[in-house]
Design an enzyme around this catalytic site. Structure first.
Site, PDB file in Angstrom:
ATOM      1  N   ASN A  87      -3.544   5.291 -10.477  1.00  0.00           N
ATOM      2  CA  ASN A  87      -3.047   4.581  -9.295  1.00  0.00           C
ATOM      3  C   ASN A  87      -2.184   3.375  -9.631  1.00  0.00           C
ATOM      4  OD1 ASN A  87      -5.563   3.495 -10.247  1.00  0.00           O
ATOM      5  ND2 ASN A  87      -5.706   2.281  -8.382  1.00  0.00           N
ATOM      6  N   CYS A  90      -8.623   0.616  -5.812  1.00  0.00           N
ATOM      7  CA  CYS A  90     -10.081   0.560  -5.927  1.00  0.00           C
ATOM      8  C   CYS A  90     -10.674  -0.598  -5.142  1.00  0.00           C
ATOM      9  CB  CYS A  90     -10.487   0.466  -7.396  1.00  0.00           C
ATOM     10  SG  CYS A  90      -9.846  -0.991  -8.252  1.00  0.00           S
TER      11      CYS A  90
END
Length: 487
Positions: free
Chosen positions: A158, A289
């Site tokens: 990511n 996250c």
């Protein structure tokens, strides 16, 4: 693509591994696909146990000399790597946008400058790393940080380069050698980093990059007896497998495993600020996250909060991440898109209501989504989706807000919106989270500890905490007498 080079938006990227200061090809490859349009970016060398063994051997061979290198010289080389990142900032930004679909403007203005800062910070911190001597019955205690040895660093897709260098920089600064295994969905900037590090004068074998599928080479890396540290960012199931693999050698682990973070909005909060904070959770298409995906809003303001949220979220522009006007890009991979859509479809089938989004769009895009009427014990509230999907629940008391916030197996972060300083201190103290933001979000400082509680991870990174992990701490106790005079 020519031989082992592929060109991404005019930038040449070597698709081979980087082992022992040279490029190494595998017999097989895997296809790297852009989430922007599904185009093939390159055929990437697909690592096997052979390449992983070579990489660990190279790291082991390079370790004694690098560990013996002075702090000043290691810091100089890390600053040279940062210089190289800054010189190639546009190349890195463009390649990573094509590879993982995050916004080009974010890569240019925030992410890649942070990559350079990672190296500079730990280089400078190395030069000030110290602990005051202390006395025990006249004996002197001196604390030292000894390099641990070869480190395996396994990084996510990511924020590929930023999160890789968040580990690489302190590991190298500490005097360790590194085997970096980037995520197979976004491997390209790790290859460019190897070029930059070599050009900066990093000795051969100090940084090695092995590409491939975790299921095929992960165990070979994490179970290797010559590996002294393992750092992983990713999912809880994968972390369990890594922990099992590392257990035979008692290899120390640092694990950052995501979360299901809450955003608590009290009635005394600045409502416009609270809505801005909530909509900000769609950053990077929700593939963050730290994202506060559970909105917990005091019941008395929930209707007005929702109205303002819907209005603001509806104005977000989703599309090509290379466009400066785009706010939300694509989901990185069709498999991830299916996962996100599955979570939402199951939630709606269980009674949730989508007041925003709730559906796929063309290509790899998922509409920013807000689900209401969700139960606390439901899958959508308890499990990490890792997409642009938020839930909204209400509370009536501070006690209930804290209870809902802490009622998951995760504990990475939490965000709190309130106009009451005393409440902010009270609630922040009761939240189970490695980081709590009050009336702000994503303010990060490398001097601060970062990590999660519960299933969000093991250990902390940042500042001296990174050196504590990547080093063997030693205390030398010296007696005040017993010395011979050689004068």
């Amino acid at each position: 693509m020519t031989d082992h080079l592929t060109t991404v938006a005019g930038v040449a990227v070597d698709t081979r591994h980087w082992i022992g200061g040279r490029r190494v090809a595998s017999a097989d490859t895997f296809t790297d696909v852009s989430p922007i349009d599904g185009s093939t970016l390159g055929e990437i060398s697909r690592g096997t146990e052979t390449e992983t063994a070579q990489a660990v051997a190279a790291a082991k061979a390079a370790f004694p000399a690098w560990a013996a290198t002075s702090r000043a010289e290691r810091a100089r080389i890390l600053h040279a790597i940062a210089d190289g990142v800054e010189k190639r900032l546009e190349d890195l930004a463009v390649v990573e946008t094509h590879d993982n679909g995050a916004l080009l403007r974010s890569h240019r203005r925030g992410v890649m400058p942070r990559v350079a800062h990672n190296f500079r910070f730990f280089a400078d911190r190395l030069l000030t790393l110290d602990h005051e001597d202390f006395e025990t019955r006249g004996h002197t205690n001196r604390v030292g940080w000894d390099p641990a040895g070869p480190c395996v660093l396994i990084t996510p897709w990511n924020a590929p380069l930023m999160l890789a260098t968040w580990k690489v920089a302190p590991a190298l600064a500490a005097g360790n050698t590194v085997v970096l295994k980037p995520a197979e969905w976004s491997p390209l900037t790790a290859s460019l980093l190897a070029d930059i590090a070599a050009a900066a004068g990093l000795p051969a074998g100090v940084l090695n990059v092995v590409q491939g599928y975790g299921a095929e080479i992960g165990d070979a890396l994490t179970s290797h007896p010559d590996v002294r540290r393992i750092s992983f960012t990713g999912s809880v199931p994968t972390a369990r497998r890594i922990a099992e693999s590392a257990a035979a050698n008692l290899t120390p682990l640092s694990l950052e495993l995501g979360g299901k973070s809450p955003l608590l909005v009290f009635a005394d909060a600045d409502l416009d600020l609270a809505v801005d904070l909530a909509v900000e959770q769609y950053d990077n298409a929700g593939q963050v996250c730290l994202a506060a995906t559970r909105l917990l809003v005091e019941e008395s303001i929930a209707e007005e909060f929702t109205r303002r949220f819907v209005e603001k979220a509806s104005g977000l522009r989703q599309g090509d991440p290379r466009d400066e006007a785009t706010d939300i890009g694509p989901t990185i991979h069709l498999r991830q898109l299916e996962k996100v859509d599955g979570f939402v479809r199951r939630a709606i089938a269980a009674g949730a209501r989508a007041v925003v989004g709730g559906h796929r769009k063309d290509g790899r895009y998922y509409a920013p989504t807000l689900l209401t009427e969700v139960a606390q014990d439901s899958e959508i509230v308890q499990e990490e989706v890792f997409g642009p999907v938020l839930t909204l629940q209400t509370f009536t008391t501070e006690e209930e807000a804290v209870r809902l916030a802490d009622d998951t197996r995760f504990g990475l972060a939490a965000t709190l919106a309130t106009g009451d300083r005393e409440r902010a201190e009270r609630v922040a103290g009761r939240l189970v989270a490695g980081t709590v933001w009050v009336n702000c979000f994503f303010v990060r400082d490398l001097r601060a500890p970062f990590g999660g509680s519960r299933h969000s991870g093991v250990g902390r990174e940042g500042g001296t905490w990174s050196f504590d992990f990547y080093c063997d701490l030693k205390n030398t106790v010296t007696a005040p007498k017993g010395w011979k005079d050689h004068g």
